[in-house]
Design a protein around this motif. Structure first.
Motif, short mmCIF file in Angstrom:
data_model
loop_
_atom_site.label_atom_id
_atom_site.label_comp_id
_atom_site.label_asym_id
_atom_site.label_seq_id
_atom_site.Cartn_x
_atom_site.Cartn_y
_atom_site.Cartn_z
N ASP A 318 31.10 92.69 15.66
CA ASP A 318 31.18 91.68 16.73
C ASP A 318 32.63 91.28 16.99
O ASP A 318 33.05 91.16 18.15
CB ASP A 318 30.36 90.44 16.37
CG ASP A 318 28.88 90.64 16.59
OD1 ASP A 318 28.48 91.72 17.07
OD2 ASP A 318 28.11 89.71 16.28
N PHE A 319 33.38 91.06 15.93
CA PHE A 319 34.78 90.67 16.10
C PHE A 319 35.59 91.80 16.74
O PHE A 319 36.51 91.56 17.53
CB PHE A 319 35.40 90.24 14.78
CG PHE A 319 35.06 88.84 14.38
CD1 PHE A 319 35.14 87.80 15.29
CD2 PHE A 319 34.64 88.53 13.09
CE1 PHE A 319 34.83 86.49 14.93
CE2 PHE A 319 34.32 87.23 12.73
CZ PHE A 319 34.41 86.21 13.65
N THR A 320 35.25 93.04 16.41
CA THR A 320 35.91 94.18 17.06
C THR A 320 35.61 94.19 18.55
O THR A 320 36.50 94.42 19.38
CB THR A 320 35.44 95.50 16.42
OG1 THR A 320 35.82 95.53 15.04
CG2 THR A 320 36.04 96.70 17.14
N MET A 321 34.35 93.91 18.88
CA MET A 321 33.95 93.86 20.29
C MET A 321 34.68 92.73 21.03
O MET A 321 35.13 92.89 22.17
CB MET A 321 32.44 93.66 20.36
CG MET A 321 31.84 93.78 21.76
SD MET A 321 30.05 94.04 21.71
CE MET A 321 29.52 92.65 20.72
N LEU A 322 34.82 91.57 20.37
CA LEU A 322 35.53 90.45 20.96
C LEU A 322 37.01 90.77 21.15
O LEU A 322 37.62 90.43 22.18
CB LEU A 322 35.36 89.21 20.09
CG LEU A 322 33.96 88.58 20.06
CD1 LEU A 322 33.87 87.54 18.95
CD2 LEU A 322 33.64 87.93 21.41
N ARG A 323 37.60 91.45 20.15
CA ARG A 323 39.02 91.82 20.27
C ARG A 323 39.24 92.80 21.42
O ARG A 323 40.24 92.72 22.15
CB ARG A 323 39.51 92.43 18.95
CG ARG A 323 39.68 91.43 17.83
CD ARG A 323 40.34 92.05 16.61
NE ARG A 323 40.49 91.05 15.56
CZ ARG A 323 39.61 90.85 14.59
NH1 ARG A 323 38.51 91.61 14.51
NH2 ARG A 323 39.81 89.91 13.68
#
Length: 603
Positions: A318-323
């Protein structure tokens, strides 16, 4: 009012119960009794929420004085009457007498747009709260309850719910220090009263805006904030702003540490720890959790750690997607920061949104309840944004409250049973069967399917943020840390969230849930887990199934606070869930194959 108020289950209607044949226990029957008198909102001078005295601020003093006179009468009756069912009835009425003023005042003191009303309500809260603290250490009152519970013959005459209510009231006495000698008991009361002031100071301060010189903010961004002469006022995080710089400014300024509020929080936590150890607990967390499903802070931390571990891979994705989304929107500044998470999550979910009206008649038809019964039932209000409307065609029974804090809140306002919520309807998502029943314009199945799937977008990261909040709440209410609350926040943010701490910010000073949910913020996650388990096991195939609805009413709703929470969940699921089950329920919500009910709109 964290003890006596929370034990109030219903407005006592025992006389009515005895005159009618019922399969409910007296406590259950009273909780499920219909209102006999409807509020006529067209009457003149009905006062706030139909309380005649509250047509003006001075009415809070009159309502408080009346409540305290009735309180003394009920205390005398509980202490002097013979032990029996009527003793528990007196305690329940005593709680109700104080609740119906205190609960309403607690809401008005933060929600009413008129500061004079807010001040009057605040005074009522403090006065009644002080009385409650004294009642919780009233030796004669406690003695009357002990006499009842220590007599096997009398206890045998009580139904299970009534006995449970009596035991809960006794538990309240015990955690308040009733067993202490006179000197220590007075010290406990003094700490309780001091905490009332500290709680109120922190709650009010946590919602106050911060300000900064206009010259410190780029001129083209001034229009996003409130103007205060030579200053700019920042009253929130502006989390939904598409401008990265606006979000960053709001985050840094709104969360800038306030020395007085920091001192208030530090003193509040010290007083809570001192009170807990004074009455015999290892920490405030141990005291607060004793009567809950989790029971101990150790169990809560185990639940939160296990959930973190099982979500770790999904959270990282999820954090990769947000980044990636941040980089796409702002290639020059692509580092993911705490002020980005809420906005970017919304961007990724933006294709799906639901906002439409309810149809009470259609719901009644599906539940095999006639429309009149639905309108006259104890479910009295529907929430439409910050307005609460009475079911049916009646005018609104309360008013818009623009001064209310930004977050949604569920508040008791009348007799401990009726409630209002300030959560917007369009923030809710429904499956196809429910949306087609409630909506005047049923949504296409493909749209509903996308709505259901959108809940899972960034779901792990969102859940991890809630875990971080819950962990912080637990650490603050454990043994003294011998370091600042900000140092604790920095460590827990790194360990349980992952996004970097922003220097010279103190998010904990905006964590107003520390007041009402001290050591219990984890319950948001636990409640979600229970709801997920009940949905998947009992309602996924047919959300409006009458038999399952009746089981839900009997096993979970009928008891109010008169039955141990885990036993209610066990009765609904017909098995006793473990902490691992709760964790798995939350994780399974994020699975692509998590079952969602889709029903043809013509059904």
């Amino acid at each position: 009012l964290t003890r006596l108020r929370m034990r109030h289950v219903h407005r006592s209607l025992w006389t009515h119960v005895r005159r009618n044949v019922t399969t409910w226990s007296p406590v259950g029957a009273a909780f499920n009794a219909k209102h006999h008198k409807r509020l006529n909102v067209l009457e003149k001078n009905v006062g706030l929420f139909g309380v005649p005295e509250l047509s003006c601020p001075a009415g809070f003093k009159a309502a408080t004085e009346t409540a305290l006179k009735n309180t003394q009468r009920l205390v005398d009756r509980a202490c002097s009457g013979p032990p029996g069912v009527q003793t528990v009835e007196s305690f329940d009425q005593l709680s109700d007498t104080l609740c119906k003023v205190a609960d309403l005042a607690d809401f008005i003191k933060v929600a009413h747009p008129d500061p004079v009303f807010r001040e009057a309500a605040e005074k009522a809260c403090i006065e009644i709260g002080t009385v409650v603290e004294k009642l919780n250490t009233n030796v004669d009152l406690c003695k009357s309850l002990k006499i009842l519970l220590e007599n096997p013959e009398i206890v045998a005459q009580l139904d299970p719910d009534t006995r449970r209510v009596a035991e809960l009231f006794l538990f309240d006495f015990e955690i308040s220090g009733i067993h202490l000698d006179d000197k220590l008991r007075k010290e406990a009361v003094a700490l309780h009263v001091k905490l009332l002031d500290l709680n109120n100071e922190f709650l009010v301060g946590s919602h106050q805006p911060n300000r900064i010189a206009r010259s410190a903010i780029p001129e083209h961004l001034h229009l996003h904030f409130a103007d205060e002469g030579s200053f700019i006022q920042v009253g929130g995080l502006h989390a939904d702003s598409p401008d990265d710089l606006v979000r960053e400014i709001a985050y840094r300024i709104f969360l800038y540490p306030n020395a007085d509020l920091m001192e208030c929080l530090e003193e509040l936590l010290k007083c809570r720890y001192k009170l807990a150890t004074l009455v015999g607990y290892e920490s405030y967390g141990h005291r607060a959790l004793k009567g809950t499903m989790a029971k101990t802070p150790e169990t809560v931390m185990s639940f939160l750690q296990l959930l973190t571990d099982k979500l770790s891979d999904r959270t990282a994705k999820d954090f990769t997607m947000l980044r990636n989304m941040k980089k796409k929107l702002n290639p020059q500044n692509s580092e993911l920061m705490p002020w980005d998470h809420p906005y970017l999550s919304g961007v990724l979910r933006a294709e799906s949104h639901l906002s439409h009206c309810f149809g009470v008649s259609a719901l009644a038809h599906r539940l095999q309840v006639n429309e009149r019964e639905a309108h006259e039932s104890s479910v009295t209000y529907l929430s439409l944004g910050p307005l609460v409307w009475q079911v049916g065609n009646s005018p609104p029974s309360t008013s818009y409250t623009p001064g209310y804090p930004h977050s949604a809140r569920h508040a008791r306002v009348r007799r401990g049973r009726q409630a209002m919520t300030c959560e917007r309807v369009n923030e809710k998502k429904y499956c196809m069967g429910v949306s087609s029943t409630f909506s005047y314009f049923p949504l296409p199945e493909t749209m509903v399917a996308r709505l259901c799937e959108s809940k899972k977008v960034c779901g792990a990261a969102d859940t991890q943020l809630q875990i971080f909040y819950a962990v912080l709440d637990q650490i603050y209410h454990s043994q003294p840390q011998n370091r600042s609350t900000t140092d604790v926040l920095k460590e827990m943010q790194q360990k349980f969230y992952g996004l970097p701490y922003t220097p010279n910010t103190a998010w904990q000073l905006r964590f107003s849930h520390l007041i009402g949910y001290g050591a219990k913020y984890y319950s948001y996650l636990m409640s979600r887990a229970v709801a997920s388990m009940v949905w998947k096991q009992c309602f996924v195939q047919d959300p409006l199934n009458r038999d399952m609805g009746e089981r839900y009413r009997r096993q979970m709703l009928a008891h109010g606070g008169a039955k141990e929470p885990m036993l209610m969940v066990e009765g609904m699921l017909q098995r006793r869930p473990t902490m691992e089950d709760f964790v798995d329920a939350l994780v399974s919500e994020l699975n692509p194959n998590f079952e969602t009910f889709i029903m043809d709109s013509e059904s």
